[in-house]
Write a protein that holds these residues in place. Structure first.
Motif, mmCIF file in Angstrom:
data_model
loop_
_atom_site.group_PDB
_atom_site.id
_atom_site.type_symbol
_atom_site.label_atom_id
_atom_site.label_comp_id
_atom_site.label_asym_id
_atom_site.label_seq_id
_atom_site.Cartn_x
_atom_site.Cartn_y
_atom_site.Cartn_z
ATOM 1 N N LYS A 240 -44.806 43.618 59.878
ATOM 2 C CA LYS A 240 -44.291 42.500 60.662
ATOM 3 C C LYS A 240 -42.764 42.429 60.585
ATOM 4 O O LYS A 240 -42.085 42.125 61.567
ATOM 5 N N THR A 241 -42.210 42.719 59.404
ATOM 6 C CA THR A 241 -40.753 42.726 59.246
ATOM 7 C C THR A 241 -40.126 43.845 60.066
ATOM 8 O O THR A 241 -39.104 43.658 60.737
ATOM 9 N N LEU A 242 -40.770 45.012 60.037
ATOM 10 C CA LEU A 242 -40.247 46.160 60.788
ATOM 11 C C LEU A 242 -40.301 45.914 62.288
ATOM 12 O O LEU A 242 -39.340 46.220 63.009
ATOM 13 N N THR A 243 -41.409 45.368 62.770
ATOM 14 C CA THR A 243 -41.514 45.120 64.204
ATOM 15 C C THR A 243 -40.553 44.020 64.652
ATOM 16 O O THR A 243 -39.999 44.090 65.756
ATOM 17 N N ARG A 244 -40.341 43.015 63.783
ATOM 18 C CA ARG A 244 -39.372 41.976 64.132
ATOM 19 C C ARG A 244 -37.976 42.570 64.262
ATOM 20 O O ARG A 244 -37.240 42.264 65.203
ATOM 21 N N PHE A 245 -37.624 43.460 63.324
ATOM 22 C CA PHE A 245 -36.319 44.123 63.370
ATOM 23 C C PHE A 245 -36.200 44.996 64.621
ATOM 24 O O PHE A 245 -35.180 44.973 65.321
ATOM 25 N N SER A 246 -37.270 45.756 64.923
ATOM 26 C CA SER A 246 -37.267 46.637 66.086
ATOM 27 C C SER A 246 -37.143 45.843 67.383
ATOM 28 O O SER A 246 -36.376 46.205 68.288
ATOM 29 N N THR B 273 -35.848 42.843 67.762
ATOM 30 C CA THR B 273 -34.495 42.267 67.827
ATOM 31 C C THR B 273 -33.495 43.317 68.284
ATOM 32 O O THR B 273 -32.608 43.050 69.114
ATOM 33 N N PRO C 88 -47.224 39.729 65.413
ATOM 34 C CA PRO C 88 -46.198 38.955 64.712
ATOM 35 C C PRO C 88 -46.759 37.695 64.073
ATOM 36 O O PRO C 88 -47.873 37.261 64.385
ATOM 37 N N LYS C 89 -45.972 37.125 63.172
ATOM 38 C CA LYS C 89 -46.348 35.849 62.563
ATOM 39 C C LYS C 89 -46.379 34.762 63.643
ATOM 40 O O LYS C 89 -45.716 34.889 64.678
ATOM 41 N N ASP D 219 -43.171 33.749 65.143
ATOM 42 C CA ASP D 219 -42.464 34.765 65.929
ATOM 43 C C ASP D 219 -43.212 35.147 67.196
ATOM 44 O O ASP D 219 -42.718 35.959 67.993
#
Length: 437
Positions: free
Chosen positions: A2-8, A10, A206-207, A210
């Motif tokens: 989830k952190t990686l996809t959020r970064f990607s 963004t 995502p969460k 998000d």
């Protein structure tokens, strides 16, 4: 994840421009690469660009009809009910993501045009039914299934080499689909992707904070059909169900004859005809059908404007020899064990600049087949390595995403953050299939 996809996501939202800007920058990059890596001069590169600019006109029109005809069919009352019923089987956001992924992969394996349109339409319908599902991921999941198309029944390269008198028959002969589409390594790749892509897409959810949802009402496209001011012979024909049924019958008879004569030949023109004829029949009257067409055409602008620029890029890549330079670089570091793997990677890179399966085969086949002969590599597997490379990087190439994005009402940057991870997964799976089988 989830952190990686959020970064990607963004990163893509901030730095991935509109697809037109992408193709404009790509044009300049190819121009400079042609000057730096080949012996082509500036004026020659300009000529290659201009001479190729209109080279995809027929294909552009096919893609416009894919989009418009699919849109028209989706807006017919019966097809809406079918999609709505199927979408109703997804009871949660996770189930929705998996269902869209599976349907898209299967449809794309049957035929790429069919999968591209059906996947996007189905994602849109599910978004109306399932609350709290991330719409961006839903559409990305629908597009992700497209990666299997060149390993399926509609793959242009395996079908081309299976056809007598194809351009490279003097080198490789006629290669039956039992040696390409239905080989162990190809079926392994397709089946593993069928299992792993839906699971990866589900994992990328995502969460809640998000999640980007969409108002179901905004996805509805009410068909505005203007009633005639007075009844005239012309208006009666426009409201004639009989006329629509006669044209529909003509199309259905032709399609039946086509399949009896040619077997399951589901090429792009046949897919378009199926969509159009069913749209004519299911809308009932010419007036309703034309209203649906007018509504659908509004979404075709991106394809009409951008595809000629890709044709110009293809002209520079092929006529300057730049595509050959890239292919030769990979051949030079290959041996009999790694050749098919590096052919796949080379094709993936060339696909950014020549995003047409047939065009890429025409450019790379002479180089790769000659190298295969020198190294003693299998011709059929060489063809499939190019085919999979062409399909692979479509995941982050806006060229093919345009019809799906137009149907969904999204931009490339909305889905590419997710598609990057599908690219990584599918690259690993395809590499394993080509190297170890």
């Amino acid at each position: 994840m989830k952190t990686l996809t959020r970064f990607s996501n963004t990163l893509m939202e901030r730095f991935l421009p509109d697809p037109y800007i992408f193709v404009a920058v790509l044009t300049l990059v190819v121009f400079l690469l042609g000057l730096g890596l080949t012996d082509t001069g500036p004026i020659e590169m300009v000529d290659h660009w201009g001479n190729g600019f209109w080279g995809l006109l027929a294909f552009t029109m096919q893609m416009v009809i894919v989009l418009v005809a699919g849109h028209v069919l989706a807006n017919s009352p019966l097809f809406k009910r079918i999609l709505s019923t199927l979408a109703g089987t997804a009871k949660s956001p996770g189930a929705a993501i998996i269902l869209v992924s599976v349907v898209s992969i299967i449809a794309s394996w049957i035929n790429w045009g069919f999968g591209l349109v059906i996947g996007a339409l189905f994602a849109k319908e599910i978004a109306k039914k399932v609350t709290n599902v991330d719409y961006r991921l839903l559409v990305a999941s629908a597009y992700a299934g497209f990666v299997v198309w060149h390993g399926g029944l509609g793959g242009s390269i395996p079908l081309s080499v299976a056809t007598p008198d194809h351009p490279f028959e003097p080198i490789m002969g006629v290669i039956p689909t039992t040696d390409t589409i239905f080989t162990t390594y190809n079926l392994f790749i397709v089946l593993v992707l069928l299992i792993t892509i839906p699971l990866l897409n589900r994992w990328m959810m995502p969460k809640p904070e998000d999640t980007v949802t969409v108002d179901p009402a905004s996805l509805e496209e009410p068909l505005e059909v203007e009633a005639p001011d007075e009844k005239t012979p012309a208006s009666r024909m426009e409201d004639s169900v009989i006329l629509s049924m006669l044209i529909g019958a003509l199309g259905l008879i032709y399609l039946l004859h086509h399949f009896v004569r040619n077997g399951f030949d589901l090429n792009l023109n046949i897919v378009n005809l199926i969509f159009l004829i069913l749209g004519i029949i299911l809308h009932g009257t010419p007036r309703r059908f034309l209203a649906a067409v007018a509504n659908a055409v509004k979404t075709a602008g991106g394809i009409i404007i951008q595809f000629p620029f890709y044709a110009g890029i293809m002209g520079m890549m092929t006529d300057s020899g730049l595509a050959g330079v890239i292919s030769d670089a990979f051949v030079s570091i290959s041996n009999e064990h790694t050749f098919h793997l590096f052919t796949f990677y080379a094709a993936g890179i060339v696909n950014f600049f020549v995003p047409s399966g047939g065009g890429q085969w025409a450019v790379q086949a002479p180089i790769m087949l000659d190298a295969a002969q020198t190294l003693g590599a299998d011709y059929a597997k060489t063809a499939m390595s190019i085919a999979w490379g062409d399909a692979w990087t479509n995941l982050i190439q806006p060229f093919w995403a345009l019809p799906a994005l137009a149907i969904a009402g999204l931009k490339a940057k909305d889905i590419m953050g997710y598609c990057v991870f599908v690219l990584i997964l599918s690259g690993i799976v395809i590499s394993i299939g080509l190297y170890f089988f």
